[in-house]
Design a protein around this motif. Structure first.
Motif, short mmCIF file in Angstrom:
data_model
loop_
_atom_site.label_atom_id
_atom_site.label_comp_id
_atom_site.label_asym_id
_atom_site.label_seq_id
_atom_site.Cartn_x
_atom_site.Cartn_y
_atom_site.Cartn_z
N GLY A 1 -23.26 30.27 23.01
CA GLY A 1 -22.53 30.91 24.34
C GLY A 1 -21.96 30.12 24.70
N ALA A 2 -21.67 29.75 25.60
CA ALA A 2 -20.16 29.21 26.33
C ALA A 2 -20.18 28.98 27.79
CB ALA A 2 -19.44 29.43 26.03
N MET B 1 -10.11 25.64 34.21
CA MET B 1 -11.01 25.79 33.41
C MET B 1 -11.31 24.95 32.04
SD MET B 1 -11.61 29.61 32.37
CE MET B 1 -12.03 30.06 34.59
N ASN B 2 -12.40 25.09 32.11
CA ASN B 2 -13.07 24.85 30.87
C ASN B 2 -14.56 25.29 30.44
OD1 ASN B 2 -14.80 23.31 31.82
ND2 ASN B 2 -14.27 21.01 31.41
N ARG B 3 -13.97 25.46 29.26
CA ARG B 3 -15.35 26.06 28.30
C ARG B 3 -16.07 24.76 27.25
NH1 ARG B 3 -13.12 30.48 24.76
NH2 ARG B 3 -12.22 28.76 23.59
N ILE B 4 -17.62 25.10 27.43
CA ILE B 4 -18.14 24.04 26.18
C ILE B 4 -19.52 25.28 25.80
CG2 ILE B 4 -20.06 22.56 26.97
CD1 ILE B 4 -18.76 21.82 29.31
N ALA B 5 -19.23 24.99 24.37
CA ALA B 5 -20.24 25.70 23.68
C ALA B 5 -21.96 25.14 23.56
CB ALA B 5 -19.60 25.88 22.38
N THR B 6 -22.22 26.32 23.59
CA THR B 6 -23.71 25.83 23.92
C THR B 6 -25.33 25.81 22.98
OG1 THR B 6 -24.70 27.94 25.00
CG2 THR B 6 -23.99 26.17 26.56
#
Length: 116
Positions: A42-43, A33-38
């Motif tokens: 948010g993300a 899993m990876n998380r990308i900031a928006t």
């Protein structure tokens, strides 16, 4: 806990059984899993599931004999992959790092696949 290492191909010297030290784990299970900031604060998360290939088995054992340590060293020098039998299953693993010691030896294995 007992862990048995054996070559994939026939080897006249056979397999090695290590009596590992208590309190160790056989690698963690994690999601890919990876998380990308928006830009809105948010993300976005990308979840690609679980793979046994993300597991790293770290073995620690008390050195019992020079012959056993030589056998482990031989496996690491000759074979790139071995079968690993543990209480959690039967794995195909790549031999990453072997650290012999007078009191405690260590072996790091990168799991390729869980066979059973």
């Amino acid at each position: 806990m007992r862990v048995t290492l054996s070559p994939i191909d026939f080897d006249p010297l056979g397999s090695i059984t290590l009596h590992t030290m208590p309190g160790q784990t056989l690698g963690e299970t994690r999601r890919r899993m990876n998380r990308i900031a928006t830009l809105d604060g948010g993300a976005v998360f990308s979840d690609f599931g679980v793979s046994e290939a993300d597991r790293t088995i770290q073995l620690r054992w008390r050195a019992t004999s020079a012959a056993q340590e030589a056998a482990v060293q031989r496996l690491v020098e000759i074979y790139s992959r071995v079968h690993v039998a543990t209480a959690q299953g039967f794995f195909l693993a790549a031999l990453e790092l072997y650290t012999p010691g007078a009191q405690e030896s260590r072996l790091s294995l990168l799991v390729v696949d869980k066979l059973a």
